[in-house]
Design a protein around this motif. Structure first.
Motif, PDB file in Angstrom:
ATOM      1  N   ILE A  41      -2.854   6.160   1.681  1.00  0.00           N
ATOM      2  CA  ILE A  41      -2.004   6.660   1.198  1.00  0.00           C
ATOM      3  C   ILE A  41      -0.403   6.326   1.361  1.00  0.00           C
ATOM      4  O   ILE A  41       0.346   6.226   0.409  1.00  0.00           O
ATOM      5  CB  ILE A  41      -1.812   8.133   1.871  1.00  0.00           C
ATOM      6  CG1 ILE A  41      -3.270   8.822   1.656  1.00  0.00           C
ATOM      7  CG2 ILE A  41      -0.937   9.137   1.150  1.00  0.00           C
ATOM      8  CD1 ILE A  41      -3.538  10.247   2.066  1.00  0.00           C
ATOM      9  N   ALA A  42      -0.087   5.693   2.640  1.00  0.00           N
ATOM     10  CA  ALA A  42       1.266   5.049   2.926  1.00  0.00           C
ATOM     11  C   ALA A  42       1.322   4.146   1.860  1.00  0.00           C
ATOM     12  O   ALA A  42       2.402   3.718   1.351  1.00  0.00           O
ATOM     13  CB  ALA A  42       1.202   4.767   4.432  1.00  0.00           C
ATOM     14  N   PHE A  43       0.317   2.990   1.849  1.00  0.00           N
ATOM     15  CA  PHE A  43       0.195   2.167   0.928  1.00  0.00           C
ATOM     16  C   PHE A  43       0.460   2.292  -0.468  1.00  0.00           C
ATOM     17  O   PHE A  43       1.437   1.739  -1.213  1.00  0.00           O
ATOM     18  CB  PHE A  43      -1.105   1.314   0.967  1.00  0.00           C
ATOM     19  CG  PHE A  43      -1.393   0.487  -0.122  1.00  0.00           C
ATOM     20  CD1 PHE A  43      -0.686  -0.510  -0.766  1.00  0.00           C
ATOM     21  CD2 PHE A  43      -2.719   0.708  -0.823  1.00  0.00           C
ATOM     22  CE1 PHE A  43      -1.015  -1.261  -1.604  1.00  0.00           C
ATOM     23  CE2 PHE A  43      -3.175  -0.034  -1.987  1.00  0.00           C
ATOM     24  CZ  PHE A  43      -2.157  -1.117  -2.389  1.00  0.00           C
ATOM     25  N   THR A  44      -0.195   3.542  -1.103  1.00  0.00           N
ATOM     26  CA  THR A  44       0.103   4.053  -2.345  1.00  0.00           C
ATOM     27  C   THR A  44       1.474   4.302  -2.607  1.00  0.00           C
ATOM     28  O   THR A  44       2.161   3.937  -3.571  1.00  0.00           O
ATOM     29  CB  THR A  44      -0.777   5.392  -2.379  1.00  0.00           C
ATOM     30  OG1 THR A  44      -2.097   5.129  -2.413  1.00  0.00           O
ATOM     31  CG2 THR A  44      -0.421   6.013  -3.931  1.00  0.00           C
ATOM     32  N   ASN A  45       2.119   5.056  -1.712  1.00  0.00           N
ATOM     33  CA  ASN A  45       3.429   5.441  -1.787  1.00  0.00           C
ATOM     34  C   ASN A  45       4.474   4.264  -2.082  1.00  0.00           C
ATOM     35  O   ASN A  45       5.385   4.194  -2.751  1.00  0.00           O
ATOM     36  CB  ASN A  45       3.941   6.555  -0.604  1.00  0.00           C
ATOM     37  CG  ASN A  45       3.229   7.704  -0.906  1.00  0.00           C
ATOM     38  OD1 ASN A  45       2.569   8.180  -2.019  1.00  0.00           O
ATOM     39  ND2 ASN A  45       3.157   8.624   0.278  1.00  0.00           N
ATOM     40  N   GLU A  46       4.331   3.343  -0.884  1.00  0.00           N
ATOM     41  CA  GLU A  46       5.234   2.156  -1.034  1.00  0.00           C
ATOM     42  C   GLU A  46       4.763   1.404  -2.181  1.00  0.00           C
ATOM     43  O   GLU A  46       5.879   0.755  -2.824  1.00  0.00           O
ATOM     44  CB  GLU A  46       4.795   1.521   0.332  1.00  0.00           C
ATOM     45  CG  GLU A  46       5.445   0.091   0.380  1.00  0.00           C
ATOM     46  CD  GLU A  46       6.918   0.164   0.584  1.00  0.00           C
ATOM     47  OE1 GLU A  46       8.135  -0.606   0.239  1.00  0.00           O
ATOM     48  OE2 GLU A  46       7.393   1.453   1.100  1.00  0.00           O
ATOM     49  N   LEU A  47       3.717   1.023  -2.805  1.00  0.00           N
ATOM     50  CA  LEU A  47       3.494   0.379  -3.992  1.00  0.00           C
ATOM     51  C   LEU A  47       3.984   1.156  -5.088  1.00  0.00           C
ATOM     52  O   LEU A  47       4.525   0.539  -6.062  1.00  0.00           O
ATOM     53  CB  LEU A  47       1.944   0.295  -4.256  1.00  0.00           C
ATOM     54  CG  LEU A  47       1.498  -0.638  -5.388  1.00  0.00           C
ATOM     55  CD1 LEU A  47       2.066  -1.927  -5.384  1.00  0.00           C
ATOM     56  CD2 LEU A  47       0.077  -0.816  -5.561  1.00  0.00           C
ATOM     57  N   ALA A  48       3.916   2.402  -5.075  1.00  0.00           N
ATOM     58  CA  ALA A  48       4.570   3.097  -6.359  1.00  0.00           C
ATOM     59  C   ALA A  48       6.034   2.826  -6.522  1.00  0.00           C
ATOM     60  O   ALA A  48       6.487   2.666  -7.403  1.00  0.00           O
ATOM     61  CB  ALA A  48       4.181   4.854  -6.192  1.00  0.00           C
ATOM     62  N   ASP A  49       6.583   2.878  -5.156  1.00  0.00           N
ATOM     63  CA  ASP A  49       8.160   2.645  -5.063  1.00  0.00           C
ATOM     64  C   ASP A  49       8.416   1.259  -5.691  1.00  0.00           C
ATOM     65  O   ASP A  49       9.393   1.064  -6.404  1.00  0.00           O
ATOM     66  CB  ASP A  49       8.564   2.645  -3.706  1.00  0.00           C
ATOM     67  CG  ASP A  49       9.111   4.380  -3.492  1.00  0.00           C
ATOM     68  OD1 ASP A  49       8.968   5.021  -4.353  1.00  0.00           O
ATOM     69  OD2 ASP A  49       9.528   4.555  -2.232  1.00  0.00           O
ATOM     70  N   ARG A  50       7.590   0.193  -5.294  1.00  0.00           N
ATOM     71  CA  ARG A  50       7.872  -1.271  -5.637  1.00  0.00           C
ATOM     72  C   ARG A  50       7.523  -1.175  -7.225  1.00  0.00           C
ATOM     73  O   ARG A  50       7.911  -2.307  -7.628  1.00  0.00           O
ATOM     74  CB  ARG A  50       7.049  -2.101  -4.783  1.00  0.00           C
ATOM     75  CG  ARG A  50       7.380  -2.161  -3.455  1.00  0.00           C
ATOM     76  CD  ARG A  50       6.847  -3.107  -2.634  1.00  0.00           C
ATOM     77  NE  ARG A  50       7.001  -2.912  -0.958  1.00  0.00           N
ATOM     78  CZ  ARG A  50       7.230  -3.898  -0.345  1.00  0.00           C
ATOM     79  NH1 ARG A  50       7.090  -5.189  -0.698  1.00  0.00           N
ATOM     80  NH2 ARG A  50       7.671  -3.644   0.897  1.00  0.00           N
TER      81      ARG A  50
END
Length: 278
Positions: A177-186
């Motif tokens: 989930i943390a990866f998901t949120n970071e990728l969404a921002d990028r």
């Protein structure tokens, strides 16, 4: 290529196969993935018998070289990907290591989708409006090995000490989930969205092994299909869904410092390269 294309990892049985069949019925060219050739063939024949279009891919996510090969084969056959569902996962009763020497749960549930998504970014960006769906779990709040629930212990990502099956699984889903949120921002401003979901409490082999028969039948598990296809989610990114409703995940998954530290760790472990995301 006018047809929409969808890749669902770990789609030879359980929710993955159910989701792939749903997408095939909706007219998607479905990309079937599994590690067992016989199960891949059987699932493929099922989809074909229902009139679906399917491509077969074999790769064991316990080895990152096979993840890279899978991405190459998919990219060679498909100039675009409209949907990528990172569904494959394991639930390891005892601590084992992957072919690359990483703790198996973390390797398959986190490192493999992180690497695969990076390698498929070009065909994803070639689609008019691609969606990445990362399959997490309400278990991401599970603590273990001295780690409080909902927190990432960067000193024990590989569970070298105090291995606990529920803690290892929970940490892997929290990291996803943390990866998901970071990728969404990028990816903000691009044509690619990325969200995470709890697929539901479903009587899959994994649930039966860890918790017993406490869920719904696989035939009713449509949360992944919803995130991949529902028109109401067009342009929605960086969200976590439970039972088709946007829900707040653990606070750590929104912490930019935590997310970026995890991202850097995943880049180091996989040698993945994310570039030109906007």
């Amino acid at each position: 290529m006018s047809e929409k294309v969808a890749l669902v990892t770990g789609s030879t049985d359980g929710i993955g196969l159910h989701t792939l069949r749903n997408l095939a019925r909706m007219g998607y060219v479905t990309l079937l993935h599994g590690r067992n050739p016989e199960k891949v063939k059987a699932a493929s024949e099922m989809i074909k018998s229902e009139g679906g279009a399917v491509q077969e891919y074999i790769a064991d996510f316990a080895e990152l070289a096979q993840v890279r090969r899978l991405a190459e084969e998919v990219s060679e056959r498909n100039s675009k990907i409209d949907v990528l569902i990172n569904n494959a996962g394991v639930f390891e009763m005892e601590r084992r290591t992957s072919a690359d020497g990483y703790e198996m749960t973390f390797a398959v549930n986190v490192l493999a989708p992180f690497l695969l998504t990076s390698l498929l970014m070009k065909p994803l960006k070639a689609a008019p409006a691609a969606r990445v769906v990362n399959v997490a779990s309400i278990s991401h709040m599970q603590g273990g090995a001295g780690r409080r629930g909902g927190e990432i212990d960067f000193d024990n990502l590989q569970h070298e000490s105090g291995y606990d099956v529920y803690g290892a699984y929970g940490l892997s889903k929290l990291s996803l989930i943390a990866f998901t949120n970071e990728l969404a921002d990028r990816l903000r401003g691009s044509t690619v969205t990325v969200n995470a979901c709890d697929p539901g409490t479903v009587n899959t082999k994994m649930l039966l092994a860890g918790w017993g028969r406490v869920g719904i039948d696989v035939s009713s598990a449509n949360n992944e299909t919803f995130l991949a296809t529902d028109p109401s989610l067009q342009g929605v990114s960086g969200k976590y869904f439970v039972s088709r409703r946007e829900t707040k995940a653990a606070l750590s998954t929104y912490d930019e410092q935590v997310r970026r530290k995890l991202w850097e760790e995943l880049e180091t472990l996989t040698q993945a390269t994310y570039s030109d995301l906007s």
